[in-house]
Design an enzyme around this catalytic site. Structure first.
Site, PDB file in Angstrom:
ATOM      1  N   HIS A  37      49.998  34.922   6.035  1.00 36.03           N
ATOM      2  CA  HIS A  37      49.853  35.712   7.256  1.00 36.03           C
ATOM      3  C   HIS A  37      50.898  35.296   8.290  1.00 36.03           C
ATOM      4  CE1 HIS A  37      46.043  37.145   5.671  1.00 36.03           C
ATOM      5  NE2 HIS A  37      45.935  37.950   6.712  1.00 36.03           N
ATOM      6  N   LYS A 102      35.066  34.662   4.522  1.00 39.04           N
ATOM      7  CA  LYS A 102      33.754  34.126   4.891  1.00 39.04           C
ATOM      8  C   LYS A 102      33.812  33.664   6.344  1.00 39.04           C
ATOM      9  CE  LYS A 102      34.530  29.384   3.367  1.00 39.04           C
ATOM     10  NZ  LYS A 102      34.110  28.300   2.499  1.00 39.04           N
TER      11      LYS A 102
END
Length: 184
Positions: A37, A102
């Protein structure tokens, strides 16, 4: 109720999903974690396009372990999504429609999910080897030098997730806490 969705996500799929829905995903997802990212956003600032077209795609936050002989992938459990929060609004702006990870997302990400009509799915942590059974093929697409954090293209079948944040502002974690407090 469990829904089955074939990727890529359509606007109708996204509109139908509500926080708490259990979903089996089939199709193509891309993996990317923190380092990937960061590199995508830094390179974009330098005028270098993303190595994948994120329009309409789903990114799974995972760093799979090496495959054992006869398997397509090792354990492939979800990574804590909050580590991607700094970069996620830009990816949603560029057309990303779904993420799997998560944990909680920050308020900026939740607002971007709603604004850009996307969805954040949760996968069950601690079940990485079980989840890996839903992954049918793996191909490194970019940033191979990042090792386990390289961007991979996964073909998945009946990959189990649940909706954490929906495009309507729903948040299963907040709803769960509120329900618990009412029951006390």
């Amino acid at each position: 109720m469990q829904k089955k969705i074939t990727l890529p996500l359509t606007d109708a799929d996204i509109d139908s999903l509500k926080a708490g829905d259990r979903v089996l995903l089939s199709g193509t997802v891309f993996t990317a974690r923190d380092a990937a990212h960061k590199r995508m956003i830094e390179q974009e600032k330098e005028g270098i396009p993303f190595p994948i077209d994120v329009e309409g795609q789903v990114i799974y936050y995972t760093g799979p372990t090496p495959a054992k002989p006869g398997e397509v992938i090792g354990s492939a459990g979800p990574t804590t999504s909050g580590r991607m929060d700094l970069y996620t609004p830009r990816l949603l702006e560029k057309g990303l429609k779904g993420m799997i990870g998560k944990g909680y997302r920050n308020e900026e990400v939740k607002a971007a999910i709603k604004q850009h009509r996307a969805v954040y799915f949760g996968a069950v942590g601690g079940a990485a080897a079980l989840i890996a059974r839903s992954i049918k093929s793996v191909e490194v697409i970019a940033y191979e030098d990042l090792g386990t954090e390289a961007i991979r293209k996964l073909t998945i079948e009946n990959f189990p997730v649940f909706v954490v944040n929906d495009a309507h502002g729903g948040d299963i974690y907040q709803e769960g806490v509120a329900q618990f407090r009412q029951e006390q």
